[in-house]
Design a protein around this motif. Sequence first.
Motif, PDB file in Angstrom:
ATOM      1  N   UNK A   1       0.828  -1.204   0.000  1.00  0.00           N
ATOM      2  CA  UNK A   1       0.000   0.000   0.000  1.00  0.00           C
ATOM      3  C   UNK A   1       0.862   1.254   0.000  1.00  0.00           C
TER       4      UNK A   1
ATOM      5  N   UNK B   1       2.500   1.553  -3.277  1.00  0.00           N
ATOM      6  CA  UNK B   1       1.613   2.030  -4.338  1.00  0.00           C
ATOM      7  C   UNK B   1       1.377   3.526  -4.208  1.00  0.00           C
ATOM      8  N   UNK B   2       1.300   4.011  -2.959  1.00  0.00           N
ATOM      9  CA  UNK B   2       1.135   5.456  -2.757  1.00  0.00           C
ATOM     10  C   UNK B   2       2.350   6.198  -3.276  1.00  0.00           C
TER      11      UNK B   2
ATOM     12  N   UNK C   1       2.144   6.495  -6.902  1.00  0.00           N
ATOM     13  CA  UNK C   1       1.193   7.536  -7.288  1.00  0.00           C
ATOM     14  C   UNK C   1       1.841   8.910  -7.198  1.00  0.00           C
ATOM     15  N   UNK C   2       2.558   9.140  -6.083  1.00  0.00           N
ATOM     16  CA  UNK C   2       3.212  10.436  -5.894  1.00  0.00           C
ATOM     17  C   UNK C   2       4.263  10.670  -6.982  1.00  0.00           C
TER      18      UNK C   2
ATOM     19  N   UNK D   1       2.464  11.525 -10.173  1.00  0.00           N
ATOM     20  CA  UNK D   1       1.945  12.885 -10.098  1.00  0.00           C
ATOM     21  C   UNK D   1       3.045  13.909 -10.264  1.00  0.00           C
TER      22      UNK D   1
ATOM     23  N   UNK E   1      -3.890   4.821  12.088  1.00  0.00           N
ATOM     24  CA  UNK E   1      -4.860   5.917  12.098  1.00  0.00           C
ATOM     25  C   UNK E   1      -6.193   5.442  12.650  1.00  0.00           C
TER      26      UNK E   1
ATOM     27  N   UNK F   1     -12.105   2.951   7.667  1.00  0.00           N
ATOM     28  CA  UNK F   1     -12.800   3.543   6.529  1.00  0.00           C
ATOM     29  C   UNK F   1     -11.905   3.593   5.310  1.00  0.00           C
ATOM     30  N   UNK F   2     -10.689   4.065   5.566  1.00  0.00           N
ATOM     31  CA  UNK F   2      -9.784   4.302   4.456  1.00  0.00           C
ATOM     32  C   UNK F   2      -9.447   2.997   3.743  1.00  0.00           C
TER      33      UNK F   2
ATOM     34  N   UNK G   1     -12.275   1.553   1.759  1.00  0.00           N
ATOM     35  CA  UNK G   1     -12.407   2.245   0.486  1.00  0.00           C
ATOM     36  C   UNK G   1     -11.420   1.676  -0.520  1.00  0.00           C
ATOM     37  N   UNK G   2     -10.191   1.482  -0.032  1.00  0.00           N
ATOM     38  CA  UNK G   2      -9.148   1.040  -0.945  1.00  0.00           C
ATOM     39  C   UNK G   2      -9.418  -0.391  -1.419  1.00  0.00           C
TER      40      UNK G   2
ATOM     41  N   UNK H   1     -12.263  -1.946  -1.730  1.00  0.00           N
ATOM     42  CA  UNK H   1     -13.425  -2.071  -2.597  1.00  0.00           C
ATOM     43  C   UNK H   1     -13.136  -1.643  -4.027  1.00  0.00           C
ATOM     44  N   UNK H   2     -12.024  -0.971  -4.192  1.00  0.00           N
ATOM     45  CA  UNK H   2     -11.728  -0.389  -5.497  1.00  0.00           C
ATOM     46  C   UNK H   2     -11.051  -1.433  -6.413  1.00  0.00           C
TER      47      UNK H   2
ATOM     48  N   UNK I   1       3.197  16.539  -2.946  1.00  0.00           N
ATOM     49  CA  UNK I   1       2.831  16.482  -4.370  1.00  0.00           C
ATOM     50  C   UNK I   1       1.815  17.564  -4.701  1.00  0.00           C
TER      51      UNK I   1
ATOM     52  N   UNK J   1      -7.096   6.590  -7.341  1.00  0.00           N
ATOM     53  CA  UNK J   1      -6.874   6.279  -5.926  1.00  0.00           C
ATOM     54  C   UNK J   1      -7.882   7.041  -5.067  1.00  0.00           C
TER      55      UNK J   1
ATOM     56  N   UNK K   1      -8.883   6.588  -2.248  1.00  0.00           N
ATOM     57  CA  UNK K   1      -8.454   6.707  -0.855  1.00  0.00           C
ATOM     58  C   UNK K   1      -7.514   7.881  -0.632  1.00  0.00           C
TER      59      UNK K   1
ATOM     60  N   UNK L   1     -17.088   6.725  -1.288  1.00  0.00           N
ATOM     61  CA  UNK L   1     -16.434   6.736  -2.592  1.00  0.00           C
ATOM     62  C   UNK L   1     -17.453   7.065  -3.645  1.00  0.00           C
TER      63      UNK L   1
END
Lengths: 142, 240
Positions: free
Chosen positions: A1, A4-5, A8-9, A12, A128, A133-134, A137-138, A140-141, B50, B213, B215, B224
């Motif tokens: 996780x 993967x973040x 993403x950064x 971006x 956290x 929740x977080x 969310x992740x 389910x995606x 970012x 993403x 999240x 979501x």
Amino acid sequence: MAKRSNLFVLGGLLVALLLAGVVSNFASAHPDGLDSSLREGCVFDADDTIVGGSCPAQQAREHELADSPLADYGVRGVDNEYLSTGLSGVVGVLLTFTVGGGLFWLLRRRSDGGVARSAASGDDADPTPGGADVSATADGRR
Amino acid sequence: MDTLAMHISNGIINGPVAAVFAAFALAVLALCVVRGRQDLDERLAPMAGLVAAFIFAVQMLNFPIFTGAVSGHLLGGALATMLVGPWVGTLCVAVVLIVQALVFGDGGVAMLGLNITNMAVIGTAVAYPLVALLLRLLPRTVSGLAATAVVASVVSVLAAAMGFVVQYWLGGTTDLGSGLVGLAGTMAGVHLLIGVGEGLITATTVVTVAKVRPDLVYALRGRRIVTPDTPQVPAAGGAR
């Protein structure tokens, strides 16, 4: 996780570098909304110098750091205008990311010393309180 | 080559008023550090870096406003608040403005408090409650998220522009007299259009991140966006 973040950064950041390094050369050169509002009432010549009228922009004074090597989004010494703008944009993005990211990293909440470290490397523990929740969310995606 | 001024330049607002706003901005940023730390975990910290870098990049992209020889650029308050929350978002925009003033000669260093107040503080503070409200009212779809971004952007840009008008009323270096109303009108008109541009950029960016993403979109925490093939789950909490 966490890995993967980071991806993403990184992605971006590449987009930001492309925007500031290349696309910035196609930006409009007209004064922006604030500047143009302050210029209302004055007459300008081709060199953008006030030649008549009166407006708030007349009071504008030199920037304290107008001699900065990156002043006005260009790199001093680089004559090619496109290269100069693009390079200043690249430096700006990296600098902002370093300063901002560094500051936020230093400020980040460490619930307790050990957990923060293991979460950063393995991401198996989620310290956290809102973590459920977080991650729901992740998960389910797709 | 003419100088590229995107923010308030030196000499536009007098020293005492600039100093008052510098103190105000500093106090708000301190509060944002305290409150923002609650949100800043290992995942949000690099994301916030970012967001700051991205806002710096997009602020360079002045887009033409079709009414004339005028351009506009992103301010970033609505974008930051949607992606990383109001406290960290304010800090993100402030970091951009500080780098621009100290390294790129954009926006006077003495005017930094004024610029931070308008774009980082007002821009974000106005956008956040709107975002929280609209995400509750609108359908939880891509269009709902995009509409939220557009509305929050337009209002936040207008509010930031009016922040400048108030500052000019308090300490403008040219006595405009009743012309201040004219300045307010010009600022509002052009920034309404800039706000639409800001809205399109913010909506595109937030929707893209939400698709890749969800999240990582602060405003969506605990919920979501619904797409036809996503099974429904009860939303917990919502935007904080």
